[in-house]
Scaffold this motif. Structure first.
Motif, PDB file in Angstrom:
ATOM      1  N   PRO A   7     -13.726  24.859   5.471  1.00 25.09           N
ATOM      2  CA  PRO A   7     -13.992  26.157   5.427  1.00 25.09           C
ATOM      3  C   PRO A   7     -13.418  27.034   4.649  1.00 25.09           C
ATOM      4  N   ALA A   8     -14.058  28.123   4.051  1.00 22.32           N
ATOM      5  CA  ALA A   8     -13.597  28.959   3.084  1.00 22.32           C
ATOM      6  C   ALA A   8     -12.114  29.416   3.420  1.00 22.32           C
ATOM      7  N   THR A   9     -11.768  29.510   4.415  1.00 21.06           N
ATOM      8  CA  THR A   9     -10.490  30.178   5.076  1.00 21.06           C
ATOM      9  C   THR A   9      -9.280  28.822   5.029  1.00 21.06           C
ATOM     10  N   TYR A  10      -9.725  27.529   4.794  1.00 21.52           N
ATOM     11  CA  TYR A  10      -8.805  26.460   4.565  1.00 21.52           C
ATOM     12  C   TYR A  10      -7.710  26.723   3.938  1.00 21.52           C
ATOM     13  N   PRO A  11      -6.438  26.543   4.495  1.00 18.17           N
ATOM     14  CA  PRO A  11      -5.263  26.838   3.624  1.00 18.17           C
ATOM     15  C   PRO A  11      -4.804  25.505   2.776  1.00 18.17           C
ATOM     16  N   SER A  12      -4.671  25.875   1.512  1.00 13.79           N
ATOM     17  CA  SER A  12      -4.531  24.885   0.536  1.00 13.79           C
ATOM     18  C   SER A  12      -3.134  24.612   0.145  1.00 13.79           C
ATOM     19  N   ILE A  89      -2.410  11.704   7.754  1.00 14.91           N
ATOM     20  CA  ILE A  89      -3.517  12.748   7.594  1.00 14.91           C
ATOM     21  C   ILE A  89      -2.957  13.893   7.115  1.00 14.91           C
ATOM     22  N   ARG A  90      -3.648  14.698   6.555  1.00 15.01           N
ATOM     23  CA  ARG A  90      -3.386  16.167   6.231  1.00 15.01           C
ATOM     24  C   ARG A  90      -3.755  17.103   7.160  1.00 15.01           C
ATOM     25  N   LEU A  91      -3.021  17.544   7.925  1.00  9.64           N
ATOM     26  CA  LEU A  91      -3.029  18.450   9.072  1.00  9.64           C
ATOM     27  C   LEU A  91      -3.152  19.977   8.730  1.00  9.64           C
ATOM     28  N   CYS A  92      -4.176  20.710   9.134  1.00  7.11           N
ATOM     29  CA  CYS A  92      -4.268  22.058   8.671  1.00  7.11           C
ATOM     30  C   CYS A  92      -3.592  22.863   9.776  1.00  7.11           C
ATOM     31  N   CYS A  93      -2.655  23.433   9.172  1.00  4.96           N
ATOM     32  CA  CYS A  93      -1.752  24.729   9.900  1.00  4.96           C
ATOM     33  C   CYS A  93      -2.354  26.137   9.799  1.00  4.96           C
ATOM     34  N   ALA A  94      -2.871  26.582  10.899  1.00  4.75           N
ATOM     35  CA  ALA A  94      -3.800  27.767  10.661  1.00  4.75           C
ATOM     36  C   ALA A  94      -3.526  28.677  12.100  1.00  4.75           C
ATOM     37  N   ILE A  95      -3.336  29.880  11.822  1.00  5.23           N
ATOM     38  CA  ILE A  95      -3.620  30.752  13.116  1.00  5.23           C
ATOM     39  C   ILE A  95      -5.002  31.020  13.446  1.00  5.23           C
ATOM     40  N   GLU A  96      -5.186  31.802  14.429  1.00  2.00           N
ATOM     41  CA  GLU A  96      -6.466  31.778  15.177  1.00  2.00           C
ATOM     42  C   GLU A  96      -7.461  32.527  14.149  1.00  2.00           C
ATOM     43  N   ALA A 103     -13.042  25.249  15.163  1.00  2.00           N
ATOM     44  CA  ALA A 103     -12.940  25.078  13.806  1.00  2.00           C
ATOM     45  C   ALA A 103     -11.599  24.191  13.637  1.00  2.00           C
ATOM     46  N   MET A 104     -10.689  24.436  14.221  1.00  2.00           N
ATOM     47  CA  MET A 104      -9.544  23.831  14.178  1.00  2.00           C
ATOM     48  C   MET A 104      -9.585  22.304  14.610  1.00  2.00           C
ATOM     49  N   LEU A 105     -10.287  22.189  15.952  1.00  2.00           N
ATOM     50  CA  LEU A 105     -10.352  20.791  16.531  1.00  2.00           C
ATOM     51  C   LEU A 105     -11.612  20.022  15.474  1.00  2.00           C
ATOM     52  N   THR A 191      -7.151  25.027  24.499  1.00  2.00           N
ATOM     53  CA  THR A 191      -8.082  24.518  25.911  1.00  2.00           C
ATOM     54  C   THR A 191      -8.769  25.633  26.578  1.00  2.00           C
ATOM     55  N   SER A 192      -8.240  26.829  26.478  1.00  2.00           N
ATOM     56  CA  SER A 192      -9.044  27.735  26.696  1.00  2.00           C
ATOM     57  C   SER A 192     -10.313  28.295  25.781  1.00  2.00           C
ATOM     58  N   GLU A 193     -10.227  28.054  24.827  1.00  2.00           N
ATOM     59  CA  GLU A 193     -11.244  28.623  23.699  1.00  2.00           C
ATOM     60  C   GLU A 193     -12.294  27.626  23.212  1.00  2.00           C
ATOM     61  N   ALA A 194     -11.906  26.322  23.381  1.00  2.00           N
ATOM     62  CA  ALA A 194     -12.819  25.191  22.876  1.00  2.00           C
ATOM     63  C   ALA A 194     -13.717  25.232  23.679  1.00  2.00           C
ATOM     64  N   THR A 195     -14.919  25.036  23.053  1.00  2.00           N
ATOM     65  CA  THR A 195     -16.239  25.049  23.762  1.00  2.00           C
ATOM     66  C   THR A 195     -16.725  23.461  23.342  1.00  2.00           C
ATOM     67  N   PRO A 196     -17.633  22.941  24.467  1.00  2.00           N
ATOM     68  CA  PRO A 196     -18.016  21.479  24.375  1.00  2.00           C
ATOM     69  C   PRO A 196     -18.704  21.437  23.074  1.00  2.00           C
ATOM     70  N   VAL A 197     -18.571  20.054  22.404  1.00  2.00           N
ATOM     71  CA  VAL A 197     -19.159  19.949  21.160  1.00  2.00           C
ATOM     72  C   VAL A 197     -20.394  19.082  21.232  1.00  2.00           C
TER      73      VAL A 197
END
Length: 197
Positions: A7-12, A89-96, A103-105, A191-197
Motif C-alpha cells: 500500500p502507498a502508506t507502507y513504511p519503508s 519475514i519482514r513485518l510491517c509496523c504501522a499504526i491504525e 490491510a495490516m492482516l 480482533t474488533s476491527e477485522a472483517t471476514p476475508v
C-alpha cells in the motif's frame, strides 16, 4: 516471481527494536522474562476473531506485534524469525492511521508467503506461537543469536500466555512492559476491527 505492490502508506524504514546498541551475544545473566498472560476475555475475543474472520492465530498475533512495535518504538519494518515464521519475514509496523486492521492482516498474510520471505537477514525480533507450554530453555534460546527480544506465545491455564524474553543490556524493562501493553491494545483493536476475508 511476481510481488504485490505494498500500500502507498507502507513504511519503508527499518526499525531497531533496542534502547541501546550493544554488540555481542547476551549472557545468561543479561536475559530476563516478562510474563504477561492475556485475560480470558481477550483470549476468547482472539479465538472468536480467528473463527469469524478466517485468519490464523499467528497472523493476528504477528499483526498485533507490528502494532506494538509501531506504537512503542516507531513505524517501519522489522525482520521477524522464530518457530511461527519458519523463514524470516519482514513485518510491517504501522499504526491504525497508516494501515487499518484488514490491510495490516493482509500484509502479514502476504509476508508469510514464500515469495515475501527473506534469507540471510538477521532477525530484529523472534516470535513463536506454540499450542502447549514450551520447554523452559526455549525462551533464552530465542535471543541467543542476536535479537534483543523474543516473544513466546502459548496456551496455558485456559488463556494465551505471552512471555517476553529480552536482553536487558539493550532493552529497558519499561520498554518491554510498554511493548506488552501495546500488544494487548493492538490485539483488541485488530480482533474488533477485522472483517471476514
Amino acid at each position: 516471481m511476481g510481488m504485490v505492490a505494498p500500500p502507498a502508506t507502507y513504511p519503508s524504514s527499518n526499525v531497531r527494536v533496542v534502547d541501546d546498541e550493544i554488540s555481542g551475544p547476551a549472557r545468561p545473566e543479561d536475559v530476563f522474562r516478562l510474563s504477561v498472560p492475556l485475560s480470558r476475555e481477550i483470549t476468547a475475543e482472539l479465538d472468536g476473531a480467528v473463527e469469524a474472520a478466517g485468519l490464523g492465530i499467528e497472523e493476528l498475533l504477528l499483526a498485533a506485534l507490528g502494532r506494538a512495535i509501531a506504537r512503542t518504538i516507531g513505524v517501519g519494518v522489522v525482520t521477524v524469525s522464530g518457530l511461527t515464521t519458519v523463514q524470516p519475514i519482514r513485518l510491517c509496523c504501522a499504526i491504525e492511521s497508516g494501515l487499518d486492521a484488514n490491510a495490516m492482516l493482509t500484509d502479514v498474510q502476504q509476508a508469510l508467503t514464500p515469495a515475501r520471505q527473506v534469507t540471510n537477514v538477521p532477525a530484529d525480533v523472534v516470535f513463536s506461537y506454540l499450542g502447549l507450554p514450551p520447554e523452559p530453555s526455549l525462551g533464552p534460546l530465542q535471543i541467543a543469536d542476536g535479537p534483543a527480544v523474543g516473544v513466546l506465545a502459548y496456551r496455558g491455564d485456559g488463556v494465551l500466555q505471552m512471555d517476553w524474553w529480552y536482553d536487558a543490556r539493550r532493552l529497558d524493562r519499561c520498554t518491554v512492559e510498554e511493548l506488552a501493553a501495546q500488544f494487548r491494545l493492538g490485539l483488541i483493536g485488530l480482533t474488533s476491527e477485522a472483517t471476514p476475508v
